[in-house]
Design a protein around this motif. Structure first.
Motif, PDB file in Angstrom:
ATOM      1  N   THR A   7       0.844  -1.182   0.000  1.00 41.18           N
ATOM      2  CA  THR A   7       0.000   0.000   0.000  1.00 41.18           C
ATOM      3  C   THR A   7       0.885   1.240   0.000  1.00 41.18           C
ATOM      4  O   THR A   7       1.954   1.246   0.571  1.00 41.18           O
ATOM      5  CB  THR A   7      -0.884   0.053   1.253  1.00 41.18           C
ATOM      6  OG1 THR A   7      -0.021  -0.051   2.387  1.00 41.18           O
ATOM      7  CG2 THR A   7      -1.894  -1.060   1.266  1.00 41.18           C
ATOM      8  N   THR A   8       0.428   2.244  -0.677  1.00 45.49           N
ATOM      9  CA  THR A   8       1.156   3.497  -0.668  1.00 45.49           C
ATOM     10  C   THR A   8       0.460   4.423   0.300  1.00 45.49           C
ATOM     11  O   THR A   8      -0.718   4.687   0.171  1.00 45.49           O
ATOM     12  CB  THR A   8       1.133   4.128  -2.064  1.00 45.49           C
ATOM     13  OG1 THR A   8       1.506   3.120  -2.972  1.00 45.49           O
ATOM     14  CG2 THR A   8       2.115   5.260  -2.152  1.00 45.49           C
ATOM     15  N   ASP A   9       1.194   4.876   1.276  1.00 48.23           N
ATOM     16  CA  ASP A   9       0.594   5.639   2.340  1.00 48.23           C
ATOM     17  C   ASP A   9       1.014   7.103   2.244  1.00 48.23           C
ATOM     18  O   ASP A   9       2.118   7.473   2.604  1.00 48.23           O
ATOM     19  CB  ASP A   9       1.033   5.029   3.677  1.00 48.23           C
ATOM     20  CG  ASP A   9       0.260   5.619   4.825  1.00 48.23           C
ATOM     21  OD1 ASP A   9      -0.298   6.720   4.666  1.00 48.23           O
ATOM     22  OD2 ASP A   9       0.223   4.969   5.875  1.00 48.23           O
ATOM     23  N   GLU A  10       0.074   7.935   1.745  1.00 42.38           N
ATOM     24  CA  GLU A  10       0.430   9.344   1.554  1.00 42.38           C
ATOM     25  C   GLU A  10       0.613  10.086   2.872  1.00 42.38           C
ATOM     26  O   GLU A  10       1.440  10.995   2.976  1.00 42.38           O
ATOM     27  CB  GLU A  10      -0.619  10.043   0.674  1.00 42.38           C
ATOM     28  CG  GLU A  10      -0.415   9.685  -0.786  1.00 42.38           C
ATOM     29  CD  GLU A  10      -1.560  10.115  -1.678  1.00 42.38           C
ATOM     30  OE1 GLU A  10      -2.295  11.043  -1.300  1.00 42.38           O
ATOM     31  OE2 GLU A  10      -1.707   9.502  -2.752  1.00 42.38           O
ATOM     32  N   ASN A  11      -0.160   9.671   3.888  1.00 43.52           N
ATOM     33  CA  ASN A  11       0.011  10.311   5.196  1.00 43.52           C
ATOM     34  C   ASN A  11       1.405  10.074   5.747  1.00 43.52           C
ATOM     35  O   ASN A  11       1.995  10.935   6.383  1.00 43.52           O
ATOM     36  CB  ASN A  11      -1.019   9.771   6.197  1.00 43.52           C
ATOM     37  CG  ASN A  11      -2.406  10.270   5.859  1.00 43.52           C
ATOM     38  OD1 ASN A  11      -2.542  11.327   5.244  1.00 43.52           O
ATOM     39  ND2 ASN A  11      -3.417   9.519   6.238  1.00 43.52           N
ATOM     40  N   GLU A  12       1.916   8.872   5.484  1.00 46.41           N
ATOM     41  CA  GLU A  12       3.252   8.537   5.955  1.00 46.41           C
ATOM     42  C   GLU A  12       4.284   9.461   5.314  1.00 46.41           C
ATOM     43  O   GLU A  12       5.222   9.929   5.964  1.00 46.41           O
ATOM     44  CB  GLU A  12       3.567   7.068   5.633  1.00 46.41           C
ATOM     45  CG  GLU A  12       4.892   6.563   6.154  1.00 46.41           C
ATOM     46  CD  GLU A  12       4.993   6.574   7.680  1.00 46.41           C
ATOM     47  OE1 GLU A  12       4.021   6.181   8.343  1.00 46.41           O
ATOM     48  OE2 GLU A  12       6.056   6.986   8.189  1.00 46.41           O
ATOM     49  N   VAL A  13       4.107   9.741   4.030  1.00 46.09           N
ATOM     50  CA  VAL A  13       5.050  10.620   3.332  1.00 46.09           C
ATOM     51  C   VAL A  13       5.014  12.013   3.968  1.00 46.09           C
ATOM     52  O   VAL A  13       6.062  12.604   4.258  1.00 46.09           O
ATOM     53  CB  VAL A  13       4.710  10.706   1.822  1.00 46.09           C
ATOM     54  CG1 VAL A  13       5.588  11.732   1.129  1.00 46.09           C
ATOM     55  CG2 VAL A  13       4.891   9.337   1.171  1.00 46.09           C
ATOM     56  N   LEU A  14       3.798  12.517   4.241  1.00 46.44           N
ATOM     57  CA  LEU A  14       3.672  13.842   4.868  1.00 46.44           C
ATOM     58  C   LEU A  14       4.356  13.865   6.232  1.00 46.44           C
ATOM     59  O   LEU A  14       5.084  14.783   6.569  1.00 46.44           O
ATOM     60  CB  LEU A  14       2.194  14.220   5.015  1.00 46.44           C
ATOM     61  CG  LEU A  14       1.480  14.546   3.702  1.00 46.44           C
ATOM     62  CD1 LEU A  14       0.007  14.841   3.954  1.00 46.44           C
ATOM     63  CD2 LEU A  14       2.163  15.735   3.007  1.00 46.44           C
ATOM     64  N   LEU A  15       4.118  12.780   6.983  1.00 46.04           N
ATOM     65  CA  LEU A  15       4.714  12.679   8.315  1.00 46.04           C
ATOM     66  C   LEU A  15       6.245  12.723   8.225  1.00 46.04           C
ATOM     67  O   LEU A  15       6.918  13.465   8.935  1.00 46.04           O
ATOM     68  CB  LEU A  15       4.260  11.370   8.969  1.00 46.04           C
ATOM     69  CG  LEU A  15       4.776  11.106  10.374  1.00 46.04           C
ATOM     70  CD1 LEU A  15       4.122  12.068  11.363  1.00 46.04           C
ATOM     71  CD2 LEU A  15       4.478   9.656  10.794  1.00 46.04           C
ATOM     72  N   GLN A  16       6.793  11.930   7.313  1.00 52.80           N
ATOM     73  CA  GLN A  16       8.259  11.883   7.175  1.00 52.80           C
ATOM     74  C   GLN A  16       8.810  13.230   6.725  1.00 52.80           C
ATOM     75  O   GLN A  16       9.919  13.610   7.090  1.00 52.80           O
ATOM     76  CB  GLN A  16       8.679  10.755   6.233  1.00 52.80           C
ATOM     77  CG  GLN A  16       8.412   9.350   6.770  1.00 52.80           C
ATOM     78  CD  GLN A  16       8.955   9.143   8.173  1.00 52.80           C
ATOM     79  OE1 GLN A  16      10.078   9.519   8.490  1.00 52.80           O
ATOM     80  NE2 GLN A  16       8.143   8.556   9.043  1.00 52.80           N
ATOM     81  N   LYS A  17       8.045  13.960   5.919  1.00 54.52           N
ATOM     82  CA  LYS A  17       8.510  15.280   5.483  1.00 54.52           C
ATOM     83  C   LYS A  17       8.598  16.238   6.675  1.00 54.52           C
ATOM     84  O   LYS A  17       9.522  17.041   6.762  1.00 54.52           O
ATOM     85  CB  LYS A  17       7.616  15.818   4.365  1.00 54.52           C
ATOM     86  CG  LYS A  17       7.858  15.005   3.083  1.00 54.52           C
ATOM     87  CD  LYS A  17       7.472  15.704   1.808  1.00 54.52           C
ATOM     88  CE  LYS A  17       8.049  14.916   0.619  1.00 54.52           C
ATOM     89  NZ  LYS A  17       7.208  14.940  -0.569  1.00 54.52           N
ATOM     90  N   GLN A  18       7.636  16.091   7.601  1.00 55.49           N
ATOM     91  CA  GLN A  18       7.711  16.921   8.812  1.00 55.49           C
ATOM     92  C   GLN A  18       8.968  16.584   9.624  1.00 55.49           C
ATOM     93  O   GLN A  18       9.660  17.465  10.124  1.00 55.49           O
ATOM     94  CB  GLN A  18       6.480  16.692   9.690  1.00 55.49           C
ATOM     95  CG  GLN A  18       5.249  17.421   9.161  1.00 55.49           C
ATOM     96  CD  GLN A  18       3.956  16.897   9.797  1.00 55.49           C
ATOM     97  OE1 GLN A  18       3.996  16.178  10.808  1.00 55.49           O
ATOM     98  NE2 GLN A  18       2.836  17.239   9.207  1.00 55.49           N
ATOM     99  N   TYR A  19       9.255  15.293   9.707  1.00 53.26           N
ATOM    100  CA  TYR A  19      10.463  14.889  10.440  1.00 53.26           C
ATOM    101  C   TYR A  19      11.728  15.401   9.746  1.00 53.26           C
ATOM    102  O   TYR A  19      12.715  15.719  10.391  1.00 53.26           O
ATOM    103  CB  TYR A  19      10.511  13.369  10.607  1.00 53.26           C
ATOM    104  CG  TYR A  19       9.675  12.894  11.772  1.00 53.26           C
ATOM    105  CD1 TYR A  19      10.027  13.235  13.076  1.00 53.26           C
ATOM    106  CD2 TYR A  19       8.544  12.123  11.571  1.00 53.26           C
ATOM    107  CE1 TYR A  19       9.262  12.818  14.153  1.00 53.26           C
ATOM    108  CE2 TYR A  19       7.769  11.702  12.641  1.00 53.26           C
ATOM    109  CZ  TYR A  19       8.126  12.052  13.931  1.00 53.26           C
ATOM    110  OH  TYR A  19       7.379  11.641  14.997  1.00 53.26           O
TER     111      TYR A  19
END
Ligand code: SAH
Ligand code: SF4
Ligand code: F3S
Length: 474
Positions: A7-19
């Motif tokens: 699965t591709t998780d767009e929320n995860e990408v946003l989260l990692q960008k914040q980190y």
């Protein structure tokens, strides 16, 4: 059986960008402290999968403000992306960790991180916990998409941070990647392996097979070609079983046909093909393709049916040879390479003769010859008939000689012909020469200008020097 669909998780990408933003703050503070832009060195062990993972790590490191360096001595942050397929890879990591420890004493702000396949083994983590207390961060193969977050945790803690996952069904796309070469790139089409060859640790450290969505793959390749990439290498432990677990199944051959349509893309390679899953459809698609390179890496591992069975390879010598025949009939000019193992439990010198026979019959253009390495947790490690070292050595030397002689003979056949080469880099020994790669994966050195890097040129192969050619552009 559980179905592993990525699965591709767009929320995860946003989260990692914040980190990443947060981590950038820590890197900026470090720059202030040490008075120069912090340097980071990512050292890669093992296969092309690991090389691609390192590009992902590098992308994030650059994004947060590190400058990449090849020198561990100069670095303020050293990351080892490890391999555990054979024990010598592990030993090299332990050896170099000793050196990093002494460096850290001289440079206390130096951070050290370990990741990759070796970290998926509990016994390794135990050993590092006990004997290498100075390591700052340890993570595995399943959570590298969490790298930015792990870095923040590392900056905010002084203890050793360990985060290892047993599995994942997530594939996180669209994080930054820093490519090593401007003109070519690896690209994951699948992760993990379900084959469980009895000697191999990869299924245990890389998890179950998961295919990426073909649309995501195409999109990534389109972006790469827009960015100047002309050659791609599709990566998977067994690309021939690509797509089987997707909700809308698609075959590897069908994926290749879609990729072939991408404008600007000139060459397509892939690794690795398991012989048991290589379809007639794939041979046909390769035969009619203008972009798929004339090279197939087709690991046979051994020639004796008894050993192949014990290895759980699920083909016989005769089946493998018949497959090679079929491939060569369809594409007489194809270059074939392979992997060979000597010293699997119970293997006799007579068995090795069977492997030698395969090499002689197939006439490989190259073969990687490995000594069997016992990997804890694999079925072969528990087999009682482990082969004594001297016997392994004898078989290995004999096989290696045949492999080398065959490869030399094969290379000599192309002397005098004109072939297309991708100009890759300045020759290390002679700066007036450029190194190019032929469709069949062999190298040719010829006078040319560095400005030609990334271009396809026609080269005459004037001289054959064993495993490479000296030529000139025509
Ligand atoms: N998925 C690929 C290979 C990945 S590992 C395939 O199946 O072809 C690369 C190579 O390492 C293997 O082909 C095998 O030849 C070798 N290898 C794997 N485990 C090994 C072990 N325990 N000892 C020695 N060689 C090994
Ligand atoms: Fe290992 Fe076999 Fe999987 Fe290749 S196919 S990674 S050798 S288990
Ligand atoms: Fe090594 Fe892991 Fe590749 S064990 S060979 S780096 S998949």
């Amino acid at each position: 059986m559980m179905k592993y669909t990525a699965t591709t998780d767009e929320n995860e990408v946003l989260l990692q960008k914040q980190y990443m933003e947060k981590a950038a703050g820590y890197v900026a503070a470090l720059e202030e402290e040490i008075g120069h832009k912090p340097l980071c060195c990512v050292t890669t062990f093992g296969c092309q999968m690991n090389a691609r993972d390192s590009e992902k790590l590098s992308g994030i490191l650059k994004e947060i403000g590190y400058t990449l360096t090849e020198s561990e001595e100069d670095a303020d942050f050293v990351i080892y992306n490890t391999c555990t397929v054979r024990d010598n890879a592990n030993q090299r990591v332990y050896g170099r960790l000793g050196f990093l420890n002494s460096m850290k004493r001289k440079k206390p702000h130096l951070k050290v991180a370990l990741c990759g396949c070796m970290m998926q083994e509990p016994s390794v983590i135990e050993k590092i916990r006990k004997s290498y207390r100075f390591v700052d961060l340890i993570f595995g193969t399943h959570n590298i998409f969490k790298f930015a977050q792990l870095l923040v945790t590392m900056f905010e803690n002084n203890d050793m941070i360990i985060d290892i996952w047993q599995e994942t069904d997530q594939i996180v796309e669209a994080l930054p990647v820093s490519r090593k070469y401007p003109y070519k790139s690896g690209i994951n089409i699948m992760f993990g392996c379900n084959n469980f060859c009895s000697y191999c640790i990869v299924p245990y450290v890389r998890g179950r097979e998961r295919s990426r969505d073909p649309k995501e793959i195409i999109r990534e390749i389109e972006q790469l070609t827009a960015d100047g990439v002309v050659e791609i290498m599709l990566l998977g432990q067994n690309v021939n079983s690509y797509g089987k677990t997707l909700d809308q199944p698609i075959t590897f051959a069908q994926l290749l046909q879609e990729i072939e349509k991408i404008e600007g893309l000139k060459r397509i390679r892939f690794m690795t093909s398991h012989p048991k899953d290589l379809s007639d459809e794939l041979i046909d698609v390769m035969k009619h393709s203008g972009k798929i390179c004339r090279h197939l890496h087709l690991p046979v591992q051994a020639g004796s049916d008894r050993i192949l069975e014990a290895m759980n390879r699920r083909y016989t010598k005769a089946q493998y040879l018949a497959l090679v025949d079929k491939i060569r009939t369809a594409m007489p000019d194809i270059s074939l390479t392979t992997d060979l193992i000597v010293g699997f439990p119970g293997e006799t010198l007579e068995d090795v003769e069977e492997t030698i026979d395969v090499v002689k019959k197939v006439q490989y253009d190259n073969a990687f010859t490995f000594i069997y390495s016992k990997r804890t947790g694999t079925p072969a490690a528990a087999m009682e008939n482990q082969v004594p070292e001297e016997l392994v050595k004898e078989g290995f030397d004999k096989l290696l000689k045949v492999v080398q002689d065959t490869a030399k003979e094969r290379a000599a056949r192309l002397k005098g012909s004109v072939m297309e080469a991708l100009v890759e880099e300045v020759n290390e020994q002679d700066k007036s020469l450029m190194t190019g790669r032929l469709s069949n994966n062999m190298l040719v050195h010829f006078p040319a200008d560095p400005s030609m890097i990334g271009q396809l040129v026609m080269v005459s192969l004037d001289e054959c020097r064993g495993f490479y050619y000296i030529g000139h552009i025509v």
